[in-house]
Design a protein around this motif. Structure first.
Motif, PDB file in Angstrom:
ATOM      1  N   GLY A 195       1.100   4.355  -2.882  1.00 16.79           N
ATOM      2  CA  GLY A 195       1.044   5.594  -2.318  1.00 16.79           C
ATOM      3  C   GLY A 195       2.182   6.529  -2.957  1.00 16.79           C
ATOM      4  N   ASN A 196       3.404   6.161  -2.553  1.00 16.33           N
ATOM      5  CA  ASN A 196       4.413   6.790  -2.641  1.00 16.33           C
ATOM      6  C   ASN A 196       4.516   6.724  -4.246  1.00 16.33           C
ATOM      7  N   ALA A 197       4.460   5.781  -5.112  1.00 15.32           N
ATOM      8  CA  ALA A 197       4.402   5.999  -6.626  1.00 15.32           C
ATOM      9  C   ALA A 197       3.321   6.895  -7.190  1.00 15.32           C
ATOM     10  N   ASP A 239       2.559   9.673  -5.650  1.00 15.24           N
ATOM     11  CA  ASP A 239       3.067  10.994  -5.323  1.00 15.24           C
ATOM     12  C   ASP A 239       4.130  11.366  -6.237  1.00 15.24           C
ATOM     13  N   TYR A 240       4.979  10.339  -6.640  1.00 16.45           N
ATOM     14  CA  TYR A 240       5.921  10.634  -7.663  1.00 16.45           C
ATOM     15  C   TYR A 240       5.434  10.860  -9.089  1.00 16.45           C
ATOM     16  N   TYR A 241       4.372  10.178  -9.237  1.00 16.14           N
ATOM     17  CA  TYR A 241       3.678  10.164 -10.474  1.00 16.14           C
ATOM     18  C   TYR A 241       3.369  11.756 -10.773  1.00 16.14           C
ATOM     19  N   ASP A 270       0.753  -1.216   0.017  1.00 15.25           N
ATOM     20  CA  ASP A 270       0.151   0.112   0.124  1.00 15.25           C
ATOM     21  C   ASP A 270       0.876   1.414  -0.077  1.00 15.25           C
ATOM     22  N   THR A 271       1.845   1.092   0.762  1.00 15.24           N
ATOM     23  CA  THR A 271       2.786   2.457   0.984  1.00 15.24           C
ATOM     24  C   THR A 271       3.713   2.615  -0.383  1.00 15.24           C
ATOM     25  N   ILE A 272       3.936   1.585  -1.171  1.00 15.64           N
ATOM     26  CA  ILE A 272       4.360   1.885  -2.392  1.00 15.64           C
ATOM     27  C   ILE A 272       3.782   2.200  -3.432  1.00 15.64           C
ATOM     28  N   LYS A 308      16.241   6.579  -9.285  1.00 13.87           N
ATOM     29  CA  LYS A 308      16.429   5.117  -8.905  1.00 13.87           C
ATOM     30  C   LYS A 308      15.097   4.949  -8.141  1.00 13.87           C
ATOM     31  N   GLN A 309      14.968   5.577  -7.112  1.00 10.63           N
ATOM     32  CA  GLN A 309      13.642   5.323  -6.075  1.00 10.63           C
ATOM     33  C   GLN A 309      12.670   5.378  -6.867  1.00 10.63           C
ATOM     34  N   ARG A 310      12.296   6.459  -7.632  1.00  6.74           N
ATOM     35  CA  ARG A 310      10.932   6.468  -8.587  1.00  6.74           C
ATOM     36  C   ARG A 310      11.016   5.367  -9.536  1.00  6.74           C
TER      37      ARG A 310
HETATM   38  C1  LIG Z   1       6.016   6.917   1.381  1.00 10.65           C
HETATM   39  O1  LIG Z   1       4.775   6.932   1.826  1.00 10.65           O
HETATM   40  C2  LIG Z   1       4.837   6.956   3.289  1.00 10.65           C
HETATM   41  C3  LIG Z   1       3.492   6.613   3.882  1.00 10.65           C
HETATM   42  O2  LIG Z   1       2.589   7.744   3.404  1.00 10.65           O
HETATM   43  C4  LIG Z   1       5.361   8.327   3.598  1.00 10.65           C
HETATM   44  O3  LIG Z   1       5.730   8.252   5.271  1.00 10.65           O
HETATM   45  C5  LIG Z   1       6.751   8.202   3.049  1.00 10.65           C
HETATM   46  O4  LIG Z   1       7.449   9.421   3.577  1.00 10.65           O
HETATM   47  C6  LIG Z   1       6.763   8.087   1.525  1.00 10.65           C
HETATM   48  N1  LIG Z   1       8.064   7.821   1.121  1.00 10.65           N
HETATM   49  C7  LIG Z   1       8.638   8.792   0.180  1.00 10.65           C
HETATM   50  C8  LIG Z   1       9.862   8.529  -0.051  1.00 10.65           C
HETATM   51  O5  LIG Z   1       7.876   9.675  -0.425  1.00 10.65           O
END
Ligand SMILES: *[C@@H]1O[C@H](CO)[C@@H](O)[C@H](O)[C@H]1NC(C)=O
Ligand SMILES: *[C@@H]1O[C@H](CO)[C@@H](O)[C@H](O)[C@H]1NC(C)=O
Ligand SMILES: *[C@@H]1O[C@H](CO)[C@@H](O)[C@H](O)[C@H]1NC(C)=O
Ligand SMILES: *[C@@H]1O[C@H](CO)[C@@H](O)[C@H](O)[C@H]1NC(C)=O
Ligand SMILES: *[C@@H]1O[C@H](CO)[C@@H](O)[C@H](O)[C@H]1NC(C)=O
Length: 774
Positions: free
Chosen positions: A189-191, A193-195, A185-187, A218-220
């Motif tokens: 969510g993060n993806a 955000d990056y998108y 789920d976090t990945i 690389k992270q993205r």
């Molecule tokens: C990824 O998502 C988590 C949960 O929302 C957040 O705490 C974290 O900072 C995010 N990581 C990055 C690298 O954006």
């Protein structure tokens, strides 16, 4: 595979003393060989688990989630119950596991450490193991070449880190394992955000100017590729392509876009592109494939090959570099080469693989000393081990072997212990340089190492951490791991190799307010120019905050910051690297001797935490670490320092036996607000207080304080130091002479009255023992 319990109950001659949970007396191995765990292939989730495990998990649920499952037949009866039907047991175990969920209730505390629920239920958290020992929750890799070769890759894609058989198993594991579910789920969510952000802005800020960009890209790309493989939605591939094009830039192939002079940058970009190339292989048309390959070869792998075949000057990291540079550079080149093998018509990939593996075995793998310490610093461990683990994992998945990268250094596995013990209740004992931003560098090598070295504790320690949620964890973590990392884990560990020589002592593994003391002796050279002049330096955590701490890196772009660690090196002109900025003794207001070679002694009453998260050490519980650090000083006949825990690990005594021919300063670096009253001082930080007292003060000895700034008598560095707002230095100033200086630290624990604190008797350091201060 012997169980953790069996190992633990043996007695004999472990290098760490009897009862060392990491030593197998019957085989004499420190740890089983990596192949050991791979023997069986029946995933417990599919085929069931031993009844005993069900009983334990049932008891866990009984203790932690109360009556939620009281109607379920196999989990209602606590320690005496349990189904005899394996199929029912398996499904019950799966539901029980998801009912229990993740152990930590949060990881977003001030220090981003896991917060564990308080429970004294002894059955709640059990000893670390891989459930149904020798079985993995993952199916076996169908690709099993009889004679692996680095240039013979599997036919299917992805070939790196996560072959298709792992993707096929993923949905089921995400459903049943609460950690994997949370990370997934976090990945996502993060993806997302990056998108929604613009591509990482290409910004070369100087000689090491594109490394942050490379790691962020690389992270993205890892996240985009991961989400693409699960959703099969091409929007992630398009977004990744956007990122790739920005990283190649419009001037291709005219300039050295990936900064080969600082080869980490080129290596991390190569690795990033390799992941995108491999994980989204089916979505790139031939033009795009060629573009990605050409960028990797032109900007990364071609120059990399010139290091090995042309002696390129920017390849200094390939010879006798026992640290992150060698790991990251070889890993990037190896992962890159494996990704394009068979598509690459230039021969670059094949040629690189004939160099990088041996080079990493000779250098990167030797960055771990025989006690597990990392040559550089606790923060540089992240970069080095991420590279090492990526390289090993890529080789294993793409070609079926790690070619002994994991085992060539038979002590490498202990670096998992190093990471666990250097992690305090608030943060790392973060001596030396802290390094650049981490982005794609995490501690998730702990999952790969748990599996490869059969150390379930490593995975259990890492899985509750804030950096656990990223794509590598989804494939390196084995959800068959079970138990609590702290159960039967010794509170203390000492690392004896003379390069670092340090001790880690604590009152609890699960209480964020625990007392933690870490101290180092060690050498002032041999750390890839990332250390400080800091023999004798210590940190103290108590009451959820860090009372004695570190500054970390000075400005990496300062002139000659990394040039040398000789006595006259420019590095030692910068405040944060000087002895005056360490929590140790300074003599004649001067730096320590770079040739220091201290000797150490230590002992512990040896308590281990049990399964409960609520742990109070017995009153006699103690640990201490002493050193003779005379060799660190130019104007001293003898300097000894010792630190110990007192009063059931609620107080700390720091003792210095000094015979010096010049003025001495005792210094401690702190973020606390200091209030001084002669030989006493009160330190206030984060709403907590620690009283500090000089015992039997030598005549005239009292506390003073200074702002965290260089001394006016210091030689001037080429550029001004950074400011250190909020940091103060607590000082005891003494003229040349002979002293026994004892400083007592009393954190003001809630509910502890002044009568509950002890005043230790005066015992010479050479006579310190487990019982000397009872
Ligand atoms: C990824 O998502 C988590 C949960 O929302 C957040 O705490 C974290 O900072 C995010 N990581 C990055 C690298 O954006
Ligand atoms: C991961 O989470 C996403 C979003 O919640 C979900 O669609 C996906 O099915 C999950 N992945 C797996 C392998 O279950
Ligand atoms: C002071 O606090 C900052 C921020 O938490 C931390 O990075 C630094 O290491 C601390 N310094 C000391 C000397 O404890
Ligand atoms: C340190 O001393 C060496 C040997 O005398 C000399 O070559 C070097 O330039 C000196 N370095 C600095 C920074 O003064
Ligand atoms: C200190 O206590 C531990 C644990 O009981 C023991 O193993 C060790 O031998 C003791 N040290 C000495 C010097 O007796």
């Amino acid at each position: 595979m012997a169980s953790y319990n069996a190992l633990n109950n043996n007695s004999g001659s472990s290098p760490y003393g009897s009862g060392d949970p990491f030593y197998n007396e019957s085989t004499g191995y420190i740890t089983p060989q990596p192949a050991a765990k791979k023997a069986g292939t029946s995933p417990w989730i599919k085929f069931g688990i031993p009844v005993a495990i069900v009983i334990i998990i049932a008891a866990v649920v009984g203790g932690v989630v109360g009556s939620r499952h009281s109607s379920s037949s196999s989990s209602s009866s606590g320690a005496s119950g349990g189904s005899k039907d394996p199929a029912a047991a398996a499904s019950s175990a799966a539901s029980v596991k998801s009912a229990l969920g993740r152990y930590a209730t949060a990881t977003n505390s001030k220090y981003m450490v896991p917060i564990y629920p308080s429970t004294t239920n002894a059955a709640a958290f059990t000893q670390p193991t891989f459930v149904a020992s020798s079985k993995s929750a993952w199916p076996a890799d169908p690709f099993k070449p009889g004679t692996p070769s680095p240039t013979t890759v599997r036919d299917d894609r992805p070939r790196l880190f996560a072959p298709s058989y792992k993707w096929d198993a993923l949905a089921n594991l995400v459903q049943t394992d609460p950690y994997m579910k949370g990370w997934n789920d976090t990945i996502f969510g993060n993806a997302t955000d990056y998108y929604n952000k613009p591509p990482v802005v290409y910004f070369m800020d100087g000689d090491s100017g594109i490394l942050d960009n490379a790691r962020e890209v690389k992270q993205r790309l890892k996240a985009f590729a991961y989400v693409y493989r699960i959703t099969k939605d091409s929007k992630w591939v398009d977004r990744a392509w956007n990122e790739i094009q920005t990283a190649i830039g419009p001037t291709y192939p005219d300039t050295d876009k990936w900064n080969t002079a600082h080869f980490l940058d080129a290596a991390e970009y190569t690795s990033a592109f390799a992941i995108a190339y491999d994980w989204m292989y089916d979505m790139w048309d031939d033009d795009k494939k060629a573009t990605i390959r050409n960028a990797m070869i032109t900007y990364g792998m071609g120059p990399g090959l010139s290091v090995y075949e042309g002696g390129a000057s920017f390849g200094w990291w390939s010879s006798k570099v026992f640290g992150n540079w060698n790991c990251v550079c070889n890993a990037g080149l190896t992962v890159g080469a494996l990704s394009i093998l068979k598509d690459d018509t230039t021969g670059t990939a094949e040629k690189l693989l004939s160099h990088t593996i041996q080079n990493a075995k000779d250098n990167c793998a030797q960055a771990v000393t025989d006690d597990g310490s990392w040559h550089e610093t606790p923060n540089y461990w992240y970069f080095g081990t991420t590279g090492h683990a990526e390289m090993a994992s890529a080789l294993m998945t793409a070609t079926g072997s790690d070619y002994d990268l994991l085992t060539t250094n038979t002590n490498y596995w202990k670096t998992g212990l190093y990471h666990m013990y250097i992690s305090g209740p608030t943060s790392l004992y973060d001596y030396g340089d802290h390094g650049p931003n981490k982005f794609s560098s995490t501690a998730n090598c702990m999952f790969l190492y748990a599996d490869s070295y059969n150390q379930p504790t490593f995975a259990l320690h890492q899985r509750d951490r804030a950096d656990a949620a990223e794509p590598w964890s989804m494939f390196w973590y084995d959800p068959a791991v079970s138990g609590a990392f702290w159960d039967q884990l010794p509170l203390d560990h000492f690392f004896d190799n003379d390069l670092v020589q340090w001790g880690s002592m604590r009152s609890s593994w699960t209480d964020q307010n625990a007392l933690f003391v870490a101290i180092k002796a060690g050498k002032n050279q041999g750390h890839e120019t990332h250390n400080d002049l800091d023999v004798g330096d210590f940190v103290i955590d108590a009451l959820g905050t860090r009372f004695a701490g570190e500054y970390g890196s000075a400005d990496y772009r300062s002139p000659e910051y990394f040039n040398s660690d000789a006595q006259n090196a420019t590095r030692w002109l910068y405040f944060r690297k000087r002895t005056e900025a360490q929590s140790t003794l300074m003599i004649n207001k001067d730096n320590q001797n770079v040739l220091a070679a201290p000797t150490i002694k230590h002992d512990t009453t040896g308590e281990k935490q049990d399964s409960s998260t609520v742990y109070t050490p017995p009153k006699t519980s103690t640990a201490f670490f002493t050193m003779d650090m005379t060799s660190a000083y130019f104007q001293a006949t003898s300097i000894k320092r010792g630190i110990r825990m007192l009063n059931g690990r609620r107080q700390v005594l720091l003792q210095d036996e000094i015979d010096a021919q010049a003025g001495v300063q005792w210094r401690m670096q702190t973020n606390a607000t200091i209030t001084i009253n002669g030989a006493s001082a009160s330190l206030a930080l984060d709403g907590q207080t620690m009283e500090v007292q000089i015992l039997n003060p030598p005549s005239g000895a009292q506390f003073s304080q200074q702002a965290a700034e260089r001394l006016s008598s210091d030689p001037t560095p080429p550029v001004p130091d950074q400011v250190n707002p909020g940091v103060s230095i607590l000082i005891i100033d003494l003229p040349a002479g002979k002293y026994n200086l004892q400083v007592l630290f009393n954190p003001q624990w809630p509910g502890m009255s002044s009568n509950d604190f002890v005043t230790p008797q005066n015992v010479a350091l050479d006579s310190w023992s487990n019982t000397s201060h009872n």
